[in-house]
Design a protein around this motif. Sequence first.
Motif, PDB file in Angstrom:
ATOM      1  N   THR A   7       0.806  -1.120  -0.132  1.00 45.04           N
ATOM      2  CA  THR A   7      -0.308   0.058  -0.046  1.00 45.04           C
ATOM      3  C   THR A   7       0.783   1.292   0.002  1.00 45.04           C
ATOM      4  N   ILE A   8       0.657   2.340  -0.975  1.00 46.54           N
ATOM      5  CA  ILE A   8       1.520   3.285  -0.982  1.00 46.54           C
ATOM      6  C   ILE A   8       0.630   4.408  -1.031  1.00 46.54           C
ATOM      7  N   VAL A   9       0.682   5.503  -0.316  1.00 40.88           N
ATOM      8  CA  VAL A   9       0.031   6.781  -0.291  1.00 40.88           C
ATOM      9  C   VAL A   9       1.050   7.872  -1.050  1.00 40.88           C
ATOM     10  N   VAL A  10       0.554   8.550  -1.909  1.00 35.02           N
ATOM     11  CA  VAL A  10       0.942   9.610  -2.495  1.00 35.02           C
ATOM     12  C   VAL A  10       0.204  10.988  -2.235  1.00 35.02           C
ATOM     13  N   ALA A  11       1.029  11.813  -1.552  1.00 30.79           N
ATOM     14  CA  ALA A  11       0.443  13.065  -1.173  1.00 30.79           C
ATOM     15  C   ALA A  11       0.614  14.120  -2.335  1.00 30.79           C
ATOM     16  N   SER A  12      -0.276  14.777  -2.981  1.00 28.94           N
ATOM     17  CA  SER A  12      -0.190  15.861  -3.987  1.00 28.94           C
ATOM     18  C   SER A  12      -0.646  17.067  -3.620  1.00 28.94           C
ATOM     19  N   ASP A  13      -0.013  18.358  -4.053  1.00 30.59           N
ATOM     20  CA  ASP A  13      -0.499  19.656  -4.010  1.00 30.59           C
ATOM     21  C   ASP A  13      -0.766  20.227  -5.228  1.00 30.59           C
ATOM     22  N   GLY A  14      -0.606  19.713  -6.246  1.00 21.17           N
ATOM     23  CA  GLY A  14      -0.285  20.241  -7.540  1.00 21.17           C
ATOM     24  C   GLY A  14       0.816  20.933  -7.866  1.00 21.17           C
ATOM     25  N   SER A  15       1.764  20.929  -7.139  1.00 17.85           N
ATOM     26  CA  SER A  15       3.088  21.200  -7.533  1.00 17.85           C
ATOM     27  C   SER A  15       3.751  20.603  -8.495  1.00 17.85           C
ATOM     28  N   ASP A  16       4.995  21.092  -9.073  1.00 18.20           N
ATOM     29  CA  ASP A  16       5.788  20.236 -10.065  1.00 18.20           C
ATOM     30  C   ASP A  16       6.348  19.037  -9.304  1.00 18.20           C
ATOM     31  N   GLU A  17       6.809  19.144  -8.183  1.00 16.74           N
ATOM     32  CA  GLU A  17       7.653  18.080  -7.399  1.00 16.74           C
ATOM     33  C   GLU A  17       6.588  17.005  -6.933  1.00 16.74           C
ATOM     34  N   SER A  18       5.290  17.514  -6.560  1.00 19.28           N
ATOM     35  CA  SER A  18       4.323  16.411  -6.038  1.00 19.28           C
ATOM     36  C   SER A  18       3.981  15.756  -7.447  1.00 19.28           C
ATOM     37  N   ARG A  19       4.055  16.358  -8.586  1.00 16.50           N
ATOM     38  CA  ARG A  19       3.902  15.438  -9.776  1.00 16.50           C
ATOM     39  C   ARG A  19       5.074  14.269 -10.067  1.00 16.50           C
ATOM     40  N   LEU A  20       6.191  14.685  -9.725  1.00 17.03           N
ATOM     41  CA  LEU A  20       7.196  13.930  -9.671  1.00 17.03           C
ATOM     42  C   LEU A  20       7.023  12.576  -8.661  1.00 17.03           C
ATOM     43  N   ALA A  21       6.497  13.007  -7.563  1.00 19.12           N
ATOM     44  CA  ALA A  21       6.346  11.975  -6.479  1.00 19.12           C
ATOM     45  C   ALA A  21       5.142  10.932  -7.101  1.00 19.12           C
ATOM     46  N   ILE A  22       4.110  11.596  -7.900  1.00 21.52           N
ATOM     47  CA  ILE A  22       3.284  10.546  -8.398  1.00 21.52           C
ATOM     48  C   ILE A  22       3.754   9.788  -9.414  1.00 21.52           C
ATOM     49  N   ASP A  23       4.673  10.295 -10.393  1.00 24.22           N
ATOM     50  CA  ASP A  23       5.359   9.576 -11.310  1.00 24.22           C
ATOM     51  C   ASP A  23       5.991   8.417 -10.745  1.00 24.22           C
ATOM     52  N   ARG A  24       6.832   8.396  -9.345  1.00 24.00           N
ATOM     53  CA  ARG A  24       7.525   7.710  -8.952  1.00 24.00           C
ATOM     54  C   ARG A  24       6.453   6.606  -8.078  1.00 24.00           C
ATOM     55  N   ALA A  25       5.511   7.124  -7.585  1.00 20.35           N
ATOM     56  CA  ALA A  25       4.355   6.230  -6.995  1.00 20.35           C
ATOM     57  C   ALA A  25       3.901   5.311  -7.873  1.00 20.35           C
ATOM     58  N   VAL A  26       3.639   5.815  -9.039  1.00 16.66           N
ATOM     59  CA  VAL A  26       2.905   5.004  -9.997  1.00 16.66           C
ATOM     60  C   VAL A  26       3.933   3.987 -10.432  1.00 16.66           C
ATOM     61  N   ARG A  27       5.073   4.200 -10.737  1.00 17.66           N
ATOM     62  CA  ARG A  27       6.128   3.074 -10.869  1.00 17.66           C
ATOM     63  C   ARG A  27       6.264   2.020  -9.837  1.00 17.66           C
ATOM     64  N   LEU A  28       6.452   2.580  -8.753  1.00 19.66           N
ATOM     65  CA  LEU A  28       6.803   1.599  -7.417  1.00 19.66           C
ATOM     66  C   LEU A  28       5.305   0.720  -7.342  1.00 19.66           C
ATOM     67  N   ALA A  29       4.092   1.386  -7.634  1.00 22.96           N
ATOM     68  CA  ALA A  29       2.888   0.620  -7.308  1.00 22.96           C
ATOM     69  C   ALA A  29       2.870  -0.564  -8.436  1.00 22.96           C
ATOM     70  N   GLU A  30       3.212  -0.155  -9.768  1.00 24.20           N
ATOM     71  CA  GLU A  30       3.198  -1.187 -10.764  1.00 24.20           C
ATOM     72  C   GLU A  30       4.246  -2.151 -10.486  1.00 24.20           C
ATOM     73  N   GLN A  31       5.395  -1.898 -10.300  1.00 26.26           N
ATOM     74  CA  GLN A  31       6.353  -2.938  -9.783  1.00 26.26           C
ATOM     75  C   GLN A  31       6.205  -3.916  -8.791  1.00 26.26           C
ATOM     76  N   ASP A  32       5.358  -3.671  -7.770  1.00 30.21           N
ATOM     77  CA  ASP A  32       5.113  -4.469  -6.463  1.00 30.21           C
ATOM     78  C   ASP A  32       3.635  -4.871  -6.608  1.00 30.21           C
ATOM     79  N   ASP A  33       2.815  -4.361  -7.563  1.00 28.13           N
ATOM     80  CA  ASP A  33       1.304  -4.419  -7.632  1.00 28.13           C
ATOM     81  C   ASP A  33       0.697  -4.179  -6.464  1.00 28.13           C
ATOM     82  N   ALA A  34       1.132  -2.905  -5.998  1.00 27.05           N
ATOM     83  CA  ALA A  34       0.526  -2.385  -4.716  1.00 27.05           C
ATOM     84  C   ALA A  34      -0.701  -1.294  -4.864  1.00 27.05           C
ATOM     85  N   GLU A  35      -1.433  -1.290  -3.837  1.00 28.53           N
ATOM     86  CA  GLU A  35      -2.477  -0.296  -3.993  1.00 28.53           C
ATOM     87  C   GLU A  35      -1.868   1.089  -4.136  1.00 28.53           C
TER      88      GLU A  35
END
Length: 145
Positions: A7-35
Amino acid sequence: MPAPLSTIVVASDGSDESRLAIDRAVRLAEQDDAELHLVHVGLLSQWVQPDTLSPKQYERIKQEAQDRLDAEVAYAEEVGGTVTEAHRRMGEADSEIIELSEEVGADLILLGSRGQNTIERIVLGNDSESIVRYAPCSVMVVRST
């Protein structure tokens, strides 16, 4: 080898850096088949509480937070992610993100290292520092290069 994430939680506020966090979270969730849980917190602080706002003002803030969350979910899907659940919370970002992480049993929280603007960081403090300090799980703070 580290245990896979569930289970991964990604927090976003709409900033460029939070978009980078979303990118990373998507890859990690896909890699581990995580929520993947995406959260956006509509800002209410010790200076702005719901009871000091008119109902119309509070509803506007809630709607703005929902609109931001919807945009971030759309972005996560655009980059190939599947969001298990999107969470709009209202309050202080650090407290709400930590509480949500406990509720969903997160293994990892991802967030950008900076918020939307410098004034918010000066007035409200550094949410990422507080989350790292008090989170119930590991935290990854994503920075732009």
